[in-house]
Motif scaffolding. Structure first.
Motif, PDB file in Angstrom:
ATOM      1  N   ILE A   4       0.842  -1.199   0.000  1.00  0.00           N
ATOM      2  CA  ILE A   4       0.000   0.000   0.000  1.00  0.00           C
ATOM      3  C   ILE A   4       0.874   1.245   0.000  1.00  0.00           C
ATOM      4  CG2 ILE A   4      -1.654   1.336   1.360  1.00  0.00           C
ATOM      5  CD1 ILE A   4      -2.855  -1.374   2.230  1.00  0.00           C
ATOM      6  N   GLY A   5       1.920   1.231   0.801  1.00  0.00           N
ATOM      7  CA  GLY A   5       2.847   2.370   0.844  1.00  0.00           C
ATOM      8  C   GLY A   5       3.504   2.622  -0.503  1.00  0.00           C
ATOM      9  N   LEU A   6       3.917   1.532  -1.154  1.00  0.00           N
ATOM     10  CA  LEU A   6       4.536   1.689  -2.481  1.00  0.00           C
ATOM     11  C   LEU A   6       3.538   2.197  -3.507  1.00  0.00           C
ATOM     12  CD1 LEU A   6       6.788  -1.494  -2.601  1.00  0.00           C
ATOM     13  CD2 LEU A   6       7.535   0.884  -2.478  1.00  0.00           C
ATOM     14  N   GLY A  11       1.808   6.609  -6.946  1.00  0.00           N
ATOM     15  CA  GLY A  11       0.798   7.582  -7.363  1.00  0.00           C
ATOM     16  C   GLY A  11       1.229   9.012  -7.089  1.00  0.00           C
ATOM     17  N   ALA A  12       1.841   9.241  -5.952  1.00  0.00           N
ATOM     18  CA  ALA A  12       2.315  10.585  -5.615  1.00  0.00           C
ATOM     19  C   ALA A  12       3.420  11.031  -6.557  1.00  0.00           C
ATOM     20  CB  ALA A  12       2.801  10.625  -4.170  1.00  0.00           C
ATOM     21  N   ALA A  13       4.299  10.101  -6.939  1.00  0.00           N
ATOM     22  CA  ALA A  13       5.389  10.442  -7.854  1.00  0.00           C
ATOM     23  C   ALA A  13       4.834  10.866  -9.217  1.00  0.00           C
ATOM     24  CB  ALA A  13       6.337   9.257  -8.012  1.00  0.00           C
TER      25      ALA A  13
END
Length: 90
Positions: A4-6, A11-13
């Motif tokens: 989930i963190g990845l 998505g943020a990147a």
């Protein structure tokens, strides 16, 4: 938790890359759909099958492809809308 963190970092990147490279567009919907399609293509046609995390798209059934495509289209549209809203262009 790591997955989930990845996913969130991925998505943020792409959201940050979008904000940095953003051109002028008249259609938020079209721009969002293009962003979502690009993010899907990088993952599902690129690094995911290259690392054997998923089978290549041509070996998957339509129902296995449809969900991720729709999710990425929504991601793109929501990301563009959020960018517009946060930058005061809404």
């Amino acid at each position: 938790a790591a997955g989930i963190g990845l996913s969130l970092a991925y998505g943020a990147a792409f959201g940050a890359l979008y904000a940095a490279a953003r051109g002028h567009s008249r259609s938020r919907l079209l721009e969002g759909a293009l962003l979502g399609t690009a993010v899907w293509a990088v993952g599902y046609l690129g690094w995911l099958p290259a690392t054997n995390l998923i089978p290549p798209v041509w070996r998957q059934e339509a129902k296995q492809i449809t969900g991720p495509v729709v999710q990425h289209l929504l991601y793109g549209v929501i990301t563009v809308a959020a960018y517009e809203y946060l930058s005061g262009k809404w």
